[in-house]
Every structure is written in C-alpha cells, then in structure tokens.
Design an enzyme around this catalytic site. Sequence first.
Site, short mmCIF file in Angstrom:
data_model
loop_
_atom_site.label_atom_id
_atom_site.label_comp_id
_atom_site.label_asym_id
_atom_site.label_seq_id
_atom_site.Cartn_x
_atom_site.Cartn_y
_atom_site.Cartn_z
N TYR A 48 0.85 -1.19 0.00
CA TYR A 48 0.00 0.00 0.00
C TYR A 48 0.89 1.23 0.00
O TYR A 48 1.86 1.30 0.76
CB TYR A 48 -0.88 0.00 1.25
CG TYR A 48 -1.76 1.23 1.40
CD1 TYR A 48 -2.81 1.47 0.51
CD2 TYR A 48 -1.56 2.13 2.44
CE1 TYR A 48 -3.63 2.59 0.66
CE2 TYR A 48 -2.37 3.25 2.59
CZ TYR A 48 -3.40 3.47 1.70
OH TYR A 48 -4.21 4.58 1.85
N ASP A 76 9.30 2.87 -0.26
CA ASP A 76 8.28 3.54 0.55
C ASP A 76 8.52 3.18 2.01
O ASP A 76 8.26 2.07 2.45
CB ASP A 76 6.89 3.10 0.08
CG ASP A 76 5.77 3.81 0.83
OD1 ASP A 76 6.06 4.50 1.83
OD2 ASP A 76 4.60 3.66 0.42
N LYS A 92 4.16 9.16 8.85
CA LYS A 92 3.94 8.53 10.16
C LYS A 92 4.92 9.03 11.24
O LYS A 92 4.74 10.14 11.72
CB LYS A 92 3.90 7.02 9.99
CG LYS A 92 2.71 6.64 9.07
CD LYS A 92 2.29 5.20 9.07
CE LYS A 92 0.96 5.03 8.37
NZ LYS A 92 0.98 4.54 7.01
C1 PLP Z 1 0.35 4.90 5.67
C2 PLP Z 1 1.10 4.63 4.44
C3 PLP Z 1 1.02 5.49 3.33
C4 PLP Z 1 0.05 6.62 3.25
O1 PLP Z 1 0.27 7.59 4.21
P1 PLP Z 1 -0.94 8.58 4.59
O2 PLP Z 1 -0.29 9.58 5.50
O3 PLP Z 1 -1.98 7.74 5.23
O4 PLP Z 1 -1.42 9.20 3.33
C5 PLP Z 1 1.86 5.23 2.25
N1 PLP Z 1 2.71 4.19 2.26
C6 PLP Z 1 2.81 3.35 3.30
C7 PLP Z 1 3.79 2.23 3.26
C8 PLP Z 1 1.99 3.53 4.41
O5 PLP Z 1 2.05 2.66 5.42
#
Ligand code: PLP
Length: 434
Positions: free
Chosen positions: A146, A241, A269
């Site tokens: 994701y 990511d 995060k």
């Molecule tokens: C949470 C997450 C996102 C998206 O971040 P948001 O601040 O919710 O838009 C993208 N990539 C990864 C791996 C994530 O865990």
Amino acid sequence: MSLGEHASKALFERARRVTPGGVNSPVRAFGAVGGTPRFIASAQGPYLTDSDGNEYVDLICSWGPMILGHRHPAVVEAVTRALDHGTSFGAPSTGEVELAEEIVDRVAPVEQVRLVSSGTEATMSAIRLARGFTGRGKIVKFAGCYHGHVDALLASAGSGLATFALPDTPGVTGAQASDTIVLPYNDLASVEKVFAEIGDEIAAVITEAAPGNMGAVPPLPGFNAGLKEITARHGALFISDEVMTGFRASRAGWYGRDGVAPDLLTFGKVMGGGFPAAAFGGRADVMAHLAPAGPVYQAGTLSGNPVATAAGLATLRHSTPEVYARLDEVSGTLGREVSAALTKEGVAHRVQYSGTMFSVFFTEDEVIDFEDVRATESHRYTPFFHELLRQGVYLPPSPFEAWFISAAHDDRAVTRVVEALPKAAAAAAAAARP
Ligand SMILES: *Cc1c(COP(=O)(O)O)cnc(C)c1O
C-alpha cells in the site's frame, strides 16, 4: 474491565449521519471484525481511553506515528512552544530546515528532501518526479503493498482494500491504472521478466521497504538489493516507501537494517510525531528536477507546517538508540507470548516481523506474498481481536495490518497484554469457519 460501549455506539450513530460509514479512514469502522468502533477520548503513554472510560493497551500507536507513546512530554512541549509563535506562515521557517537536516543526517541515501503533509502526497509526488526525471510512464508495484490512496497505485493495494474485498476501486479509470504493473511480492524473476520485455518504458519500481500493509511480510534476503540492481541496469528508479518503516525499523528506518540505497524514499507517520507531516527525498540529481529548482511541479499550502515540524523534530530527536532497543525488546516479547498462547491452544500460526512491526498469520507456512496472506485462516482473527478488546487490548481491527508498539510500552502494559492472551488464543482456536 468493560464499562460498556454506549458512548461509542451513540457517537458512531451520529457520525454515520454526517460522514460516509461514520469514519474518516475506512479501517477505523471495524468493518473486518464487526462491532462498534471505539471513539477515543484521550491517550497517555501506551494507553488509549475511549468515550465510555475503558482503557486499552494501544497496539496501533496511530498506525505508527506514536513511537514515543502518547503525549510524550518533549513532543507536547515542542508543540506548545511552536503554537506560541504562530501556526502557519506560507513562507519558509526554521523548523522545516531542521527537520530536513535531521532526515538527511539519519538516512544516508537522502541527499535532499521535500516536506509534504501525508504519505499519500509523498508517494504521489515521488512517482511524478520519477516520471519527470526518466521521461518514462510505467510504474511497477507489488500486490499487497500500500502506498496511500494515489489513483495509479490503488491496484492490489493490501489491507484497506483486502479488508473490504474490493478487487479494484471505482473512481480510478483504466487510463490512470494502465501505466501501473502489479507483480507478486518477493518474486525477482517476475521483475526481471517485465524489465526484459518493456524495461525502457518503466520509470520506477515502488515497494514498501518491508511491507506492513498486508500484515508483516518482510523482503526475502536479496529482494530489495535485486530491485536496486535491476532498476539501475535499465535506467529506472528504485523508490522505497518507508512511510511505515521510516524511523521505526531503526534510526535510519529499513535502510538502516538492509543498507540497500534507493534512488528515492518516502516518509510519513513517525516523522510527523502525530501531526500531518511527511516527506520524499533521495538522490540530489533526481531531486534537482523538482520545482522551483527544476521543472517537475509539486507544492503544498501547509507543507513544512511549523507545528507539525516541531512535533516531528521532537519525536525524531527523542528516538534514541534506547528507544529502538526497547521496540525490539517489546516486539520480541509480545511475538513470543502470542505464539506461546496460540501453540498451547493448538492454533496453527506464524508471527512475522518487518523490523519492529509484527503481525500474526493463522497458517503453518511462511507468508511471503499477498497470495499467501489471502490463503491464511484469517477468520480466526475476529474472535481473537474481540477477546483482547474486551480485556483492554486494542489491536488493529483487521487481520491484514501490522501491530505497532512504542517505547512507552513498559512492563505493566506488556504484562496486561500477556495476561489477556490465553483467552484470546482459546477464542481463536474455537473460531467457526465463515
Ligand atoms: C500509511 C502509508 C502510506 C500513506 O500515508 P498517509 O499519511 O496515510 O497518506 C503510504 N505508504 C505506506 C507504506 C503507508 O504505510
């Protein structure tokens, strides 16, 4: 301990009248596990308190940001101090420079970084930059990974969509998804194959550094290094990511564990310390293509917001080696205890780790890709989850999410979880097939 759920029920009813599904991010609605989502009134250290006054050991930590626990005094102080100076300027300010310096200092492959407000924005912008830099259109992603709700990346995107069993989302056109190639995770041969066929059309491969969004499914040894080698050979970029793993898996995130240097990385995060702050960064020659230094446009009214950067900076500065040692210790203890409780009840399971994030799969076999995840006995998770919730332990309300801990998870909090496990394991053992 249960004081009931009247207040949460009433709030959920009100919320559903004015907000689709009653929540502002789908997994919060408890759709995968059923029951009433708890409306949280306050939080402190490793604990959440809901609107009925029930206290829970928090094993989500806001899906990662609260690495120091809730209301860490240094973060509260930094935010309070920032508030005294004004909340948004629409002009550059000191905190942005300091936060960027901290990120560059921690993560060697990040030579330059641009601050944004969410992980979604970070991956969306990194992909635009990769396309602008390479002049190519196609993106490779992996099933179960994701990367936020970026249109082009909402194909086979793990937890949120797996939870709701949407094979694809309406609202994303064929054109938007047609430049996205989805491959099975941990399968370098399929990456080689697609690059052999159309390597000169591929702008980038994007992957979770160590996936947590289909549960914890870490890269097999050599997988990330293989992605780097293949992309480099074909003139494509390797985007890691690290929105979830960044500054959580180690001081330098997953990069600090495997040492494979991506061309671009995305963060979110932890680096926002509970506020909306995220970033993407990497090779200086690639970042130089970003406006105003270069032609690839990217912007944000609240990017580098002074309150968010203050929270993020305080969080990172207090994320010391002791913090990471504690995360390793607590995740190790909880993983072992969960496993012991399930073994005692004869429940087939595996506890897997992506750094300090972990999750439980109800299966005997190693889980290395999204197909494996789907084949697990995930129906056992619902009674397991609800029994823990009843005993004051708040797990992710989905079998396909990682569990998160903080350095504030002290022995008292850990003991509370451990004591709740036998009944939860028994509930998992007794789960009826759906
Ligand atoms: C949470 C997450 C996102 C998206 O971040 P948001 O601040 O919710 O838009 C993208 N990539 C990864 C791996 C994530 O865990």
